[in-house]
Design a protein around this motif. Structure first.
Motif, short mmCIF file in Angstrom:
data_model
loop_
_atom_site.label_atom_id
_atom_site.label_comp_id
_atom_site.label_asym_id
_atom_site.label_seq_id
_atom_site.Cartn_x
_atom_site.Cartn_y
_atom_site.Cartn_z
N TYR A 254 0.80 -1.23 0.00
CA TYR A 254 0.00 0.00 0.00
C TYR A 254 0.84 1.28 0.00
CZ TYR A 254 -3.78 -3.22 1.22
OH TYR A 254 -4.67 -4.27 1.25
N TRP A 255 2.17 1.18 -0.07
CA TRP A 255 2.99 2.37 -0.23
C TRP A 255 3.13 2.70 -1.71
CZ3 TRP A 255 7.63 3.73 3.35
CH2 TRP A 255 7.23 3.63 4.69
N HIS A 256 2.98 3.98 -2.05
CA HIS A 256 3.09 4.44 -3.43
C HIS A 256 4.00 5.67 -3.46
CE1 HIS A 256 -0.40 1.95 -4.71
NE2 HIS A 256 -0.85 2.24 -3.49
N GLN A 257 5.01 5.64 -4.30
CA GLN A 257 5.88 6.81 -4.45
C GLN A 257 5.41 7.61 -5.67
OE1 GLN A 257 10.11 6.12 -5.05
NE2 GLN A 257 10.60 7.85 -3.71
N ILE A 258 4.98 8.83 -5.42
CA ILE A 258 4.44 9.69 -6.46
C ILE A 258 5.23 10.99 -6.48
CG2 ILE A 258 2.37 10.87 -7.34
CD1 ILE A 258 0.71 8.85 -5.64
N ASP A 259 5.91 11.23 -7.60
CA ASP A 259 6.74 12.43 -7.74
C ASP A 259 7.70 12.59 -6.56
OD1 ASP A 259 5.43 13.10 -10.11
OD2 ASP A 259 3.86 14.22 -9.05
N GLY A 260 8.30 11.48 -6.17
CA GLY A 260 9.31 11.51 -5.13
C GLY A 260 8.78 11.53 -3.71
N VAL A 261 7.46 11.53 -3.55
CA VAL A 261 6.83 11.57 -2.23
C VAL A 261 6.15 10.23 -1.96
CG1 VAL A 261 5.13 12.72 -0.76
CG2 VAL A 261 6.48 14.06 -2.41
N TRP A 262 6.32 9.70 -0.75
CA TRP A 262 5.70 8.44 -0.39
C TRP A 262 4.30 8.67 0.16
CZ3 TRP A 262 7.10 3.78 -1.83
CH2 TRP A 262 8.44 3.53 -2.16
N TYR A 263 3.35 7.93 -0.42
CA TYR A 263 1.96 7.95 0.02
C TYR A 263 1.58 6.56 0.51
CZ TYR A 263 1.35 12.47 -2.31
OH TYR A 263 1.45 13.79 -2.68
N ASN A 264 0.49 6.52 1.27
CA ASN A 264 0.01 5.26 1.81
C ASN A 264 -1.50 5.18 1.60
OD1 ASN A 264 -0.03 2.83 3.54
ND2 ASN A 264 -1.07 4.17 5.00
N TYR A 265 -1.96 4.03 1.09
CA TYR A 265 -3.41 3.83 0.96
C TYR A 265 -3.95 3.23 2.25
CZ TYR A 265 -7.97 2.12 -0.28
OH TYR A 265 -9.33 1.90 -0.27
N SER A 266 -4.95 3.87 2.80
CA SER A 266 -5.67 3.33 3.95
C SER A 266 -7.15 3.27 3.60
CB SER A 266 -5.46 4.20 5.19
OG SER A 266 -6.24 5.38 5.10
N LEU A 267 -7.95 2.77 4.51
CA LEU A 267 -9.39 2.71 4.26
C LEU A 267 -10.03 4.09 4.22
CD1 LEU A 267 -10.25 -0.45 6.36
CD2 LEU A 267 -10.42 -0.23 3.88
N ASN A 268 -9.25 5.12 4.55
CA ASN A 268 -9.72 6.50 4.41
C ASN A 268 -9.27 7.12 3.10
OD1 ASN A 268 -8.66 6.59 7.76
ND2 ASN A 268 -10.79 6.40 7.15
N GLY A 269 -8.56 6.35 2.27
CA GLY A 269 -8.09 6.86 0.98
C GLY A 269 -6.58 7.00 0.95
N LEU A 270 -6.07 7.68 -0.07
CA LEU A 270 -4.63 7.84 -0.28
C LEU A 270 -4.16 9.14 0.35
CD1 LEU A 270 -2.21 6.48 -1.78
CD2 LEU A 270 -2.66 8.07 -3.66
N THR A 271 -3.18 9.05 1.25
CA THR A 271 -2.62 10.23 1.92
C THR A 271 -1.11 10.07 2.04
OG1 THR A 271 -2.94 9.24 4.12
CG2 THR A 271 -4.71 10.66 3.28
N GLU A 272 -0.43 11.19 2.29
CA GLU A 272 1.00 11.10 2.55
C GLU A 272 1.24 10.24 3.80
OE1 GLU A 272 3.76 14.33 2.39
OE2 GLU A 272 2.42 15.51 1.08
N ILE A 273 2.35 9.55 3.81
CA ILE A 273 2.67 8.67 4.93
C ILE A 273 2.82 9.47 6.22
CG2 ILE A 273 4.55 7.26 5.88
CD1 ILE A 273 4.87 6.05 3.12
N ASP A 274 2.19 8.98 7.26
CA ASP A 274 2.36 9.54 8.60
C ASP A 274 3.63 8.95 9.18
OD1 ASP A 274 2.29 10.27 11.24
OD2 ASP A 274 0.22 9.66 11.60
#
Length: 386
Positions: A254-274
Motif C-alpha cells: 500500500y505504499w506508493h511513491q508519487i513524484d518523489g513523495v511516499w503515500y500510503n493507501y488506507s481505508l480512508n483513501g490515499l494520503t502522505e505517509i504519517d
C-alpha cells in the motif's frame, strides 16, 4: 462459560457488527477476489452464517430446515470432515447466490439461532456457540483487511469510510525493556474464552533479553528503504531475497511513491505517509531483514508474552521468530472442529498482539495468530528484540 442469555446478546451483537462493516460497500464490491488469500465480502457473510447452521442448528435443532442445500458446498471453507466445497480461488466467481440472498440466509439463520438459544441450555451447544462467535469475530478482521485489499487494488484507490481510523498509536520515549533470565509460564490460564492453540500452559526458560517499548515507525522504515534495504542480499533470508527479486518488492504493501513523495493507501483513501505511525502491512521476510539491518532480531512468541503480561502492547499484529507449533499436551478436538487450528501447524510464523481491525472482546495476550512468511495484507508490524 458465560450464561446463555449473555451469549445470546453477544451472538446478536456480533452478527450485527459484521453487517455494519459491509454497509459502506457498493454492491459491486461484494464479489471481488483479487488474490487467493482475499475472500469476497459476500463469501464472509455466508461462511460465518454456515458455521452456525452446520455446527449448531443441524446438530441441536431437529426441526431446523436447511436454508439452501447448495450453501454448504458454497460456504464451507476448509472442513474436509463436512464435505465438498468450492475451492478457495473460485470464491470470486460466485456471482450467484446474490448478495440479497446471502443476507436472507444470514437473517434466517440468526433468527433460528435466537429461537434455539431461548429454548436450549445445553452446555455443549454453548461451548460451540462461543467458538462460533469468536470465529465470526476473526472473520470481521479478515473482512476489513480483505475490503482494504479489494479497494486498495482498484486503480481509483477509493475510500471505504471515514468512520474507520487507522489511528496513530501512542509513541513513547524509545527504550529497551530488559527481562532477566529465568522460567516463565506461557499459555492461557483463565476460564475466559480461548482457542485450543493457546492451551497447554507450560513453563519456558528464557535467557536475558531486551525488547523495544515501541513498534517500528514509518519514519524508521523509510530509512531502511533509503539505505537500500531492499537491495542488500546479506540481511535477507535466501527465500526472502528470492521473494523480493521475483516480486519486485521495494516498500510495504500500500505504499506508493508519487513524484518523489511516499503515500500510503488506507481505508480512508490515499494520503502522505504519517511518519510517526507504526509501519504496517509487512511480511515476515521484511520484518526479519529490518531487524538484521538494525543489528537486532525479532522476539520469540514466549519473550513477547512474558513482557506483555506487564504492558498493554499489541496494536498491530507483530511478527515473532517462533514457528507455529502445538503447546505441550495439545490435543485436537474430535470431528470437524478439530480442523480449526491443528492442521495449520506447519510452515507458518506466529504473530502476537491484535490490530486496528480486531473487533472488541476478542483480543488477549495469549492469542496466537499465524500466517505464511510472505503474506502482508493483514495489519502486521515490527517490534525489535536483542
Amino acid at each position: 462459560m458465560i450464561s446463555t442469555d449473555t451469549l445470546l446478546d453477544f451472538f446478536i451483537e456480533t452478527r450485527e457488527q459484521t453487517e455494519l462493516i459491509c454497509e459502506p460497500l457498493e454492491i459491486e464490491d461484494f464479489v471481488v477476489q483479487p488474490i487467493i488469500d482475499v475472500s469476497p465480502p459476500k463469501w464472509h457473510l455466508g461462511h460465518t452464517t454456515w458455521f452456525f447452521e452446520e455446527f449448531i442448528l443441524k446438530e441441536f435443532d431437529k426441526s431446523y430446515n436447511v436454508f439452501n442445500d447448495d450453501f454448504s458446498f458454497v460456504f464451507n471453507s476448509y472442513y474436509e470432515t463436512v464435505g465438498k466445497r468450492v475451492i478457495r480461488a473460485d470464491r470470486g466467481n460466485l456471482s450467484r447466490p446474490s448478495v440479497k440472498k446471502v443476507y436472507d440466509y444470514r437473517h434466517y439463520v440468526t433468527n433460528a439461532m435466537s429461537n434455539l438459544l431461548n429454548l436450549n441450555q445445553n452446555k455443549e451447544l454453548r461451548q460451540i456457540l462461543e467458538i462460533g462467535i469468536h470465529h465470526e469475530k476473526q472473520h470481521q478482521e479478515l473482512l476489513l483487511t480483505d475490503i482494504k485489499y479489494i479497494l486498495g487494488n482498484n486503480p481509483l484507490l477509493p475510500k471505504y469510510s471515514d468512520l474507520f481510523k487507522e489511528y496513530r498509536l501512542d509513541y513513547k520515549e524509545p527504550k529497551w525493556i530488559s527481562l532477566n533470565e529465568g522460567i516463565y509460564e506461557i499459555g492461557h490460564n483463565s476460564t475466559d474464552f480461548s482457542f485450543d492453540n493457546e492451551l497447554g500452559r507450560h513453563k519456558v526458560y528464557l535467557h536475558n533479553y531486551a525488547i523495544s517499548n515501541n513498534l517500528v515507525t514509518n519514519a524508521e522504515y523509510l530509512e531502511f528503504i533509503k539505505s537500500d534495504g531492499y537491495k542488500r542480499f546479506d540481511i535477507w533470508h535466501a527465500q526472502g531475497w528470492d521473494w523480493v527479486q521475483q516480486n519486485n518488492i521495494i516498500a510495504p504493501l500500500y505504499w506508493h511513491q508519487i513524484d518523489g513523495v511516499w503515500y500510503n493507501y488506507s481505508l480512508n483513501g490515499l494520503t502522505e505517509i504519517d511518519l510517526a505511525a507504526p509501519v504496517t502491512h509487512i511480511s515476515y521476510y521484511e520484518a526479519f531483514a529490518y531487524a538484521q539491518y538494525k543489528g537486532c532480531r525479532l522476539p520469540t512468541e514466549f519473550e513477547w508474552e512474558a513482557v506483555q503480561e506487564r504492558f498493554n502492547w499489541g496494536q498491530r499484529w507483530e511478527w515473532t521468530e517462533s514457528a507455529y507449533l502445538p503447546y505441550p499436551n495439545y490435543k485436537k478436538a474430535d470431528g470437524a472442529l478439530g480442523e480449526y487450528n491443528g492442521k495449520f501447524m506447519v510452515n507458518q510464523k506466529v504473530l502476537r498482539g491484535c490490530s486496528v481491525a480486531t473487533p472488541t472482546k476478542h483480543a488477549r495476550h495469549t492469542y496466537r495468530n499465524f500466517f505464511q512468511t510472505d503474506l502482508r495484507w493483514q495489519y502486521t508490524g515490527i517490534r525489535l528484540a536483542k
